[in-house]
Design a protein around this motif. Structure first.
Motif, mmCIF file in Angstrom:
data_model
loop_
_atom_site.group_PDB
_atom_site.id
_atom_site.type_symbol
_atom_site.label_atom_id
_atom_site.label_comp_id
_atom_site.label_asym_id
_atom_site.label_seq_id
_atom_site.Cartn_x
_atom_site.Cartn_y
_atom_site.Cartn_z
ATOM 1 N N ASP A 80 -24.984 6.651 37.629
ATOM 2 C CA ASP A 80 -24.588 6.292 38.996
ATOM 3 C C ASP A 80 -24.002 4.881 39.039
ATOM 4 O O ASP A 80 -23.006 4.624 39.711
ATOM 5 N N ALA A 81 -24.636 3.947 38.311
ATOM 6 C CA ALA A 81 -24.154 2.569 38.276
ATOM 7 C C ALA A 81 -22.771 2.493 37.640
ATOM 8 O O ALA A 81 -21.881 1.806 38.147
ATOM 9 N N ILE A 82 -22.573 3.212 36.549
ATOM 10 C CA ILE A 82 -21.266 3.221 35.875
ATOM 11 C C ILE A 82 -20.194 3.788 36.797
ATOM 12 O O ILE A 82 -19.097 3.240 36.906
ATOM 13 N N GLU A 85 -15.401 3.933 39.202
ATOM 14 C CA GLU A 85 -14.681 4.916 40.009
ATOM 15 C C GLU A 85 -14.506 4.541 41.478
ATOM 16 O O GLU A 85 -13.838 5.262 42.211
ATOM 17 N N SER A 86 -15.104 3.441 41.944
ATOM 18 C CA SER A 86 -14.985 3.074 43.352
ATOM 19 C C SER A 86 -13.571 2.628 43.689
ATOM 20 O O SER A 86 -12.921 1.920 42.909
ATOM 21 N N PRO A 90 -15.524 4.456 48.248
ATOM 22 C CA PRO A 90 -16.503 3.731 47.425
ATOM 23 C C PRO A 90 -17.565 4.655 46.848
ATOM 24 O O PRO A 90 -17.996 5.594 47.505
ATOM 25 N N ARG A 91 -17.938 4.408 45.605
ATOM 26 C CA ARG A 91 -19.056 5.124 44.966
ATOM 27 C C ARG A 91 -20.241 4.179 45.028
ATOM 28 O O ARG A 91 -20.243 3.144 44.372
ATOM 29 N N THR A 92 -21.217 4.506 45.816
ATOM 30 C CA THR A 92 -22.325 3.589 46.041
ATOM 31 C C THR A 92 -23.580 4.000 45.277
ATOM 32 O O THR A 92 -23.746 5.157 44.905
ATOM 33 N N VAL A 93 -24.450 3.008 45.060
ATOM 34 C CA VAL A 93 -25.808 3.244 44.614
ATOM 35 C C VAL A 93 -26.698 2.857 45.794
ATOM 36 O O VAL A 93 -26.298 2.093 46.664
ATOM 37 N N LEU A 94 -27.898 3.396 45.846
ATOM 38 C CA LEU A 94 -28.754 3.192 47.002
ATOM 39 C C LEU A 94 -29.946 2.296 46.664
ATOM 40 O O LEU A 94 -30.670 2.553 45.706
ATOM 41 N N VAL A 131 -22.140 -1.718 51.612
ATOM 42 C CA VAL A 131 -21.088 -1.036 52.356
ATOM 43 C C VAL A 131 -21.461 -1.072 53.840
ATOM 44 O O VAL A 131 -22.562 -0.642 54.206
ATOM 45 N N PRO A 132 -20.580 -1.598 54.695
ATOM 46 C CA PRO A 132 -20.927 -1.681 56.117
ATOM 47 C C PRO A 132 -21.102 -0.304 56.738
ATOM 48 O O PRO A 132 -20.461 0.660 56.352
#
Length: 122
Positions: free
Chosen positions: A12-14, A19-20, A25-29, A77-78
């Protein structure tokens, strides 16, 4: 500095780092145990940190670590609820082996040398 359970994988981090895009955006939580804090973060940097003098047991000699600790940085991310609120820059620290604990903090924006520094502990 806040400590929460790690809710994302290395993969997920990679994906967030590579890829964002601005429009996708590709986010992590980052999420607290009780769900009261839920922050989607787009990662912008990653640094492997090998700690040579920490206590170590295992098959490798002291100072030779198979897996590093990780220091990640990114932006929350807002939500779109308040477009005038400035974005939050965050730093995350994930100790090896990247499977359990997440330490994180907000990186202040526009600090001055005379500004008071507050330390908050959960």
């Amino acid at each position: 500095m806040h400590e929460y359970p790690l809710r994302f994988t290395k993969e997920d981090a990679i994906r967030s780092l590579i890829e964002s895009t601005y429009s996708a955006p590709r986010t992590v939580l980052i999420e607290s145990d009780d769900g009261a804090v839920r922050l989607p973060v787009v990662l912008t940097s990653a640094t492997a940190q090998y700690v040579p003098f920490a206590a170590h047991t295992g098959d490798t000699p002291a100072g030779c670590y198979e897996q590093p600790d990780w220091r990640l940085e990114g932006w929350v991310v807002p939500s779109g609820f308040n477009p005038r609120q400035p974005p939050a820059h965050v730093r995350l620290f994930i100790p090896a082996p990247f499977d359990d604990t997440l330490l994180w903090q907000v990186i202040p924006i526009g600090i001055t040398p005379d500004e008071e520094i507050r330390v908050i502990s959960d």
